[in-house]
Design a protein around this motif. Structure first.
Motif, PDB file in Angstrom:
ATOM      1  N   ASN A  77       0.755  -1.227   0.020  1.00 28.69           N
ATOM      2  CA  ASN A  77      -0.024  -0.047   0.057  1.00 28.69           C
ATOM      3  C   ASN A  77       0.752   1.337  -0.078  1.00 28.69           C
ATOM      4  N   GLU A  79       0.588   4.224  -0.865  1.00 33.02           N
ATOM      5  CA  GLU A  79      -0.231   5.629  -0.688  1.00 33.02           C
ATOM      6  C   GLU A  79      -0.391   5.665   0.816  1.00 33.02           C
ATOM      7  N   GLY A  80      -0.577   4.455   1.513  1.00 34.93           N
ATOM      8  CA  GLY A  80      -0.654   4.377   2.885  1.00 34.93           C
ATOM      9  C   GLY A  80       0.325   4.052   3.904  1.00 34.93           C
ATOM     10  N   LYS A  83       1.295   6.332   7.163  1.00 33.12           N
ATOM     11  CA  LYS A  83       0.212   5.891   8.107  1.00 33.12           C
ATOM     12  C   LYS A  83       0.648   4.763   8.838  1.00 33.12           C
TER      13      LYS A  83
END
Length: 128
Positions: A77, A79-80, A83
């Protein structure tokens, strides 16, 4: 914690079977606050790649032995990832790559280079 950190490093650099064997031990140590969540993240990344999967936390880098160019190994992931890294106490990809490898983190570049990275990793695997 220092002794636990040493044990973690031995497990982190062991073969996949040993890592699988000790994964529950590291998970329990994190639950009991006896080791850092980041250690578990690093172990999970390394194990995922060894199992032919994509890494979660972006901790594993590949260096092309022909060109010396450094790449982030494939991510589940992208994009994440920052986080997820923050949740286990790891710095952002930008900070990590800059401090540890003098690399820049750019999502567009990552996606642009991904086919090349996957090809290089496949060639390396085939050569073994």
């Amino acid at each position: 914690m220092q002794g636990n950190q040493t044990i973690f490093l031995v497990i982190q650099h062991a073969d996949l079977q040993t890592q699988k064997e000790y994964l529950p031990v590291i998970e329990k140590a994190v639950q009991d606050n006896k080791t850092f969540p980041a250690n578990l993240a690093l172990l999970k990344d390394r194990m995922a790649l060894r199992e032919g999967k994509k890494q979660i936390y972006g901790s594993q880098i590949f260096i092309d032995s022909n060109t010396g160019k450094k790449y982030v190994q494939p991510l589940q992931n992208p994009e994440g990832v920052d986080k997820l890294r923050a949740e286990v106490g790891l710095p952002s990809m930008e900070t990590y790559l800059q401090q540890s490898f003098q690399m820049d983190w750019n999502l567009k570049e990552y996606y642009k280079n991904l086919p090349e990275i996957e090809k290089l990793l496949e060639e390396r695997k085939s050569a073994k």
